[in-house]
Design a protein around this motif. Sequence first.
Motif, PDB file in Angstrom:
ATOM      1  N   TYR B  19       0.891  -1.172   0.000  1.00 47.64           N
ATOM      2  CA  TYR B  19       0.000   0.000   0.000  1.00 47.64           C
ATOM      3  C   TYR B  19       0.914   1.203   0.000  1.00 47.64           C
ATOM      4  O   TYR B  19       1.458   1.568   1.039  1.00 47.64           O
ATOM      5  CB  TYR B  19      -0.858   0.043   1.256  1.00 47.64           C
ATOM      6  CG  TYR B  19      -2.049  -0.894   1.254  1.00 47.64           C
ATOM      7  CD1 TYR B  19      -3.049  -0.776   0.297  1.00 47.64           C
ATOM      8  CD2 TYR B  19      -2.188  -1.878   2.229  1.00 47.64           C
ATOM      9  CE1 TYR B  19      -4.141  -1.618   0.298  1.00 47.64           C
ATOM     10  CE2 TYR B  19      -3.282  -2.729   2.244  1.00 47.64           C
ATOM     11  CZ  TYR B  19      -4.251  -2.591   1.278  1.00 47.64           C
ATOM     12  OH  TYR B  19      -5.331  -3.415   1.286  1.00 47.64           O
ATOM     13  N   SER B  44      -3.696  -8.310  14.851  1.00 52.32           N
ATOM     14  CA  SER B  44      -4.367  -7.300  14.041  1.00 52.32           C
ATOM     15  C   SER B  44      -3.343  -6.554  13.187  1.00 52.32           C
ATOM     16  O   SER B  44      -2.266  -6.210  13.658  1.00 52.32           O
ATOM     17  CB  SER B  44      -5.088  -6.325  14.966  1.00 52.32           C
ATOM     18  OG  SER B  44      -5.744  -5.363  14.198  1.00 52.32           O
ATOM     19  N   GLY B  45      -3.670  -6.368  11.911  1.00 52.39           N
ATOM     20  CA  GLY B  45      -2.765  -5.637  11.024  1.00 52.39           C
ATOM     21  C   GLY B  45      -1.708  -6.511  10.379  1.00 52.39           C
ATOM     22  O   GLY B  45      -0.849  -6.017   9.655  1.00 52.39           O
ATOM     23  N   SER B  46      -1.774  -7.836  10.600  1.00 56.31           N
ATOM     24  CA  SER B  46      -0.730  -8.702  10.055  1.00 56.31           C
ATOM     25  C   SER B  46      -0.956  -9.007   8.570  1.00 56.31           C
ATOM     26  O   SER B  46      -0.092  -9.606   7.934  1.00 56.31           O
ATOM     27  CB  SER B  46      -0.643  -9.998  10.862  1.00 56.31           C
ATOM     28  OG  SER B  46      -1.895 -10.627  10.912  1.00 56.31           O
ATOM     29  N   GLY B  47      -2.103  -8.639   8.022  1.00 54.98           N
ATOM     30  CA  GLY B  47      -2.327  -8.831   6.587  1.00 54.98           C
ATOM     31  C   GLY B  47      -3.254  -9.983   6.242  1.00 54.98           C
ATOM     32  O   GLY B  47      -3.350 -10.364   5.075  1.00 54.98           O
ATOM     33  N   LYS B  48      -3.982 -10.502   7.232  1.00 53.40           N
ATOM     34  CA  LYS B  48      -4.857 -11.653   6.984  1.00 53.40           C
ATOM     35  C   LYS B  48      -5.972 -11.302   5.994  1.00 53.40           C
ATOM     36  O   LYS B  48      -6.199 -12.020   5.015  1.00 53.40           O
ATOM     37  CB  LYS B  48      -5.479 -12.140   8.311  1.00 53.40           C
ATOM     38  CG  LYS B  48      -4.479 -12.396   9.420  1.00 53.40           C
ATOM     39  CD  LYS B  48      -5.156 -12.786  10.719  1.00 53.40           C
ATOM     40  CE  LYS B  48      -6.058 -11.721  11.315  1.00 53.40           C
ATOM     41  NZ  LYS B  48      -5.331 -10.554  11.862  1.00 53.40           N
ATOM     42  N   SER B  49      -6.658 -10.202   6.275  1.00 57.32           N
ATOM     43  CA  SER B  49      -7.748  -9.803   5.370  1.00 57.32           C
ATOM     44  C   SER B  49      -7.195  -9.505   3.988  1.00 57.32           C
ATOM     45  O   SER B  49      -7.775  -9.919   2.977  1.00 57.32           O
ATOM     46  CB  SER B  49      -8.459  -8.553   5.894  1.00 57.32           C
ATOM     47  OG  SER B  49      -9.042  -8.814   7.136  1.00 57.32           O
ATOM     48  N   THR B  50      -6.096  -8.778   3.953  1.00 56.23           N
ATOM     49  CA  THR B  50      -5.516  -8.417   2.663  1.00 56.23           C
ATOM     50  C   THR B  50      -5.209  -9.679   1.865  1.00 56.23           C
ATOM     51  O   THR B  50      -5.507  -9.750   0.667  1.00 56.23           O
ATOM     52  CB  THR B  50      -4.227  -7.602   2.878  1.00 56.23           C
ATOM     53  OG1 THR B  50      -4.522  -6.516   3.761  1.00 56.23           O
ATOM     54  CG2 THR B  50      -3.701  -7.057   1.567  1.00 56.23           C
ATOM     55  N   GLU B 170     -13.093 -13.387   9.328  1.00 51.14           N
ATOM     56  CA  GLU B 170     -13.596 -13.194  10.687  1.00 51.14           C
ATOM     57  C   GLU B 170     -15.125 -13.189  10.735  1.00 51.14           C
ATOM     58  O   GLU B 170     -15.736 -12.225  11.162  1.00 51.14           O
ATOM     59  CB  GLU B 170     -13.056 -11.873  11.264  1.00 51.14           C
ATOM     60  CG  GLU B 170     -11.537 -11.814  11.207  1.00 51.14           C
ATOM     61  CD  GLU B 170     -10.938 -10.913  12.259  1.00 51.14           C
ATOM     62  OE1 GLU B 170     -11.522 -10.850  13.362  1.00 51.14           O
ATOM     63  OE2 GLU B 170      -9.899 -10.302  12.000  1.00 51.14           O
TER      64      GLU B 170
HETATM   65  N1  ATP Z   1      -6.521   0.451   1.889  1.00 54.42           N
HETATM   66  C1  ATP Z   1      -5.424   0.457   2.676  1.00 54.42           C
HETATM   67  N2  ATP Z   1      -4.497   1.431   2.543  1.00 54.42           N
HETATM   68  C2  ATP Z   1      -3.382   1.453   3.310  1.00 54.42           C
HETATM   69  N3  ATP Z   1      -3.112   0.549   4.259  1.00 54.42           N
HETATM   70  C3  ATP Z   1      -4.000  -0.449   4.450  1.00 54.42           C
HETATM   71  C4  ATP Z   1      -5.199  -0.537   3.675  1.00 54.42           C
HETATM   72  N4  ATP Z   1      -5.884  -1.616   4.083  1.00 54.42           N
HETATM   73  C5  ATP Z   1      -5.153  -2.178   5.072  1.00 54.42           C
HETATM   74  N5  ATP Z   1      -4.030  -1.482   5.289  1.00 54.42           N
HETATM   75  C6  ATP Z   1      -2.970  -1.811   6.264  1.00 54.42           C
HETATM   76  O1  ATP Z   1      -2.469  -3.086   5.932  1.00 54.42           O
HETATM   77  C7  ATP Z   1      -2.202  -3.830   7.105  1.00 54.42           C
HETATM   78  C8  ATP Z   1      -2.891  -5.160   7.032  1.00 54.42           C
HETATM   79  O2  ATP Z   1      -4.280  -4.971   7.065  1.00 54.42           O
HETATM   80  P1  ATP Z   1      -5.309  -6.180   7.147  1.00 54.42           P
HETATM   81  O3  ATP Z   1      -6.667  -5.611   7.162  1.00 54.42           O
HETATM   82  O4  ATP Z   1      -4.974  -7.155   6.090  1.00 54.42           O
HETATM   83  O5  ATP Z   1      -4.933  -6.791   8.562  1.00 54.42           O
HETATM   84  P2  ATP Z   1      -5.649  -7.973   9.340  1.00 54.42           P
HETATM   85  O6  ATP Z   1      -4.612  -8.968   9.641  1.00 54.42           O
HETATM   86  O7  ATP Z   1      -6.850  -8.440   8.622  1.00 54.42           O
HETATM   87  O8  ATP Z   1      -6.048  -7.251  10.696  1.00 54.42           O
HETATM   88  P3  ATP Z   1      -7.383  -7.403  11.588  1.00 54.42           P
HETATM   89  O9  ATP Z   1      -7.167  -8.590  12.470  1.00 54.42           O
HETATM   90  O10 ATP Z   1      -7.389  -6.141  12.379  1.00 54.42           O
HETATM   91  O11 ATP Z   1      -8.540  -7.542  10.672  1.00 54.42           O
HETATM   92  C9  ATP Z   1      -2.651  -2.974   8.272  1.00 54.42           C
HETATM   93  O12 ATP Z   1      -1.491  -2.394   8.836  1.00 54.42           O
HETATM   94  C10 ATP Z   1      -3.524  -1.929   7.672  1.00 54.42           C
HETATM   95  O13 ATP Z   1      -3.401  -0.718   8.349  1.00 54.42           O
END
Ligand code: ATP
Lengths: 219, 249
Positions: B19, B44-50, B170
């Motif tokens: 990003y 949280s924020g480790s990139g799972k959703s991404t 989730e």
């Molecule tokens: N559209 C975006 N633009 C910039 N940064 C982003 C964007 N979406 C997510 N991020 C960042 O990417 C990182 C990973 O986000 P992601 O949502 O994949 O985390 P996650 O593991 O699913 O966390 P959670 O458990 O909180 O859902 C986070 O640091 C988030 O701030």
Amino acid sequence: MQFDVAFALSTVPTILGAIGMTLLVAASSCVGASAIGFGFELIRRSGGWGGLLVGFVIDFIRATPVLVWLYCLYFILPFYGIRLGALATGMIGLSLYYSGYLAEVFKAGIDAIPNGQAEAAKALGLGRMDMTIFVIAPQMLRNIAAPMGNYFVSILKATPYLAVLAVPEMLGRAFDIASDTYRYAEPLTVAGLIFLGLALLISQAIKRLEIRLLGPTAR
Amino acid sequence: MTQTDDKPAVQIASLNKWYGAFHVLKEVNLTIPSGSRVVICGPSGSGKSTLIRCLNGLEAYQQGTVTLGTIELGANARETVLARRQTGMVFQSFNLFPHLTVLSNCTLALRRVLRMPRNEAESLARHFLEKVRIPEQATKYPAQLSGGQQQRVAIARALCMNPRLMLFDEPTSALDPEMVKEVLDVMTGLAHEGMTMICVTHEMGFAREVADQVVFMDQGSIVEQASPVAFFSTPNHPRARSFLNTLLH
Ligand SMILES: Nc1ncnc2c1ncn2[C@@H]1O[C@H](COP(=O)(O)OP(=O)(O)OP(=O)(O)O)[C@@H](O)[C@H]1O
Ligand SMILES: [Mg+2]
């Protein structure tokens, strides 16, 4: 000069005779402005050069008086060989003018829809068009029923501008009576009251619609 | 999609995503055989959703490949559309269409995307609503249902498209505790039918019972990948250990 109620009443049939024209202009301009405004907003959201251009057009439209649009369409286009009748010119002018405002309303309505809605639609495999028609537009309308209704009332109230093009709508009729009889108060009051009645009807209809839209489907 | 059983359902190779300047997915490699159930967890924020959003085209990535069955995403536009269509996704916030009834939520894509006639679409939708145990709610609107019911509708809606792969991000995190079980039960049922599933979840009981692989992510990388038994009894990575500790306490 005293307000003559009997004379006022006698002007009602003539003025009401033009209500069809007023409603035709208002209704078609509402449809036209909504369609153009929605198209504008979709292009603007898609970004790129087209989006920037349309964004500029929307701002330009909103910064110009509606009469400028009507005069331009009516007097300048024929120089380029485009001849539209007075009625068509009026409807197109009002549609274009209000499309700029409605585009802004649509923008607010779409912005208020959570991102997850488009994501769910994409995840289900819906194409852009289906998503816009079946997922985005209905929720947008629900979000903006009230401001959209206000602009429809504004469009109704803008129909007298078409008098400058000699379109025979209600206020024009009232004016004809006034200049024939040298009595202004009565016909203008009657026309004003009819506009008031129509505006109230539209607002009521929008309120009903809003209640229905917000019923069991509210988030 | 022509998918043969010897091909893995999902193959992620050297996936990298940024990003802007932020490196959100770092060299992710993951192979998911057909019929397997993978649980992805991590802070949280480790990139799972991404990561799971990269699997159905909700997120673009800059490097690496994602292959679903035999189709490499992005290689051929028409095939990519097909592959996405056969990937169902369930979101944390349900994302049901609030202006449509439960039944219409389920039939919209069947009718618009697959061009299925109304009767056929509705009977298919009712079949899946029965499967998630809410056939009686078909004519209601999402706002009239509890969270657990809404999430089950979302699952039914995705199943209607006959997916080969189901992604869950989730799915129970937004639910009151008493509704978590009804959703997990439906997911467990799906797993037992052989559905290939990738679930981002912190429901460790579910992971233990249903998953055949647990993937632990931290700061955009997969730092541990193991069977549930191994992951829960002897996590190798110190961050996985501390993560499990915070979950248990
Ligand atoms: N559209 C975006 N633009 C910039 N940064 C982003 C964007 N979406 C997510 N991020 C960042 O990417 C990182 C990973 O986000 P992601 O949502 O994949 O985390 P996650 O593991 O699913 O966390 P959670 O458990 O909180 O859902 C986070 O640091 C988030 O701030
Ligand atoms: Mg997440």
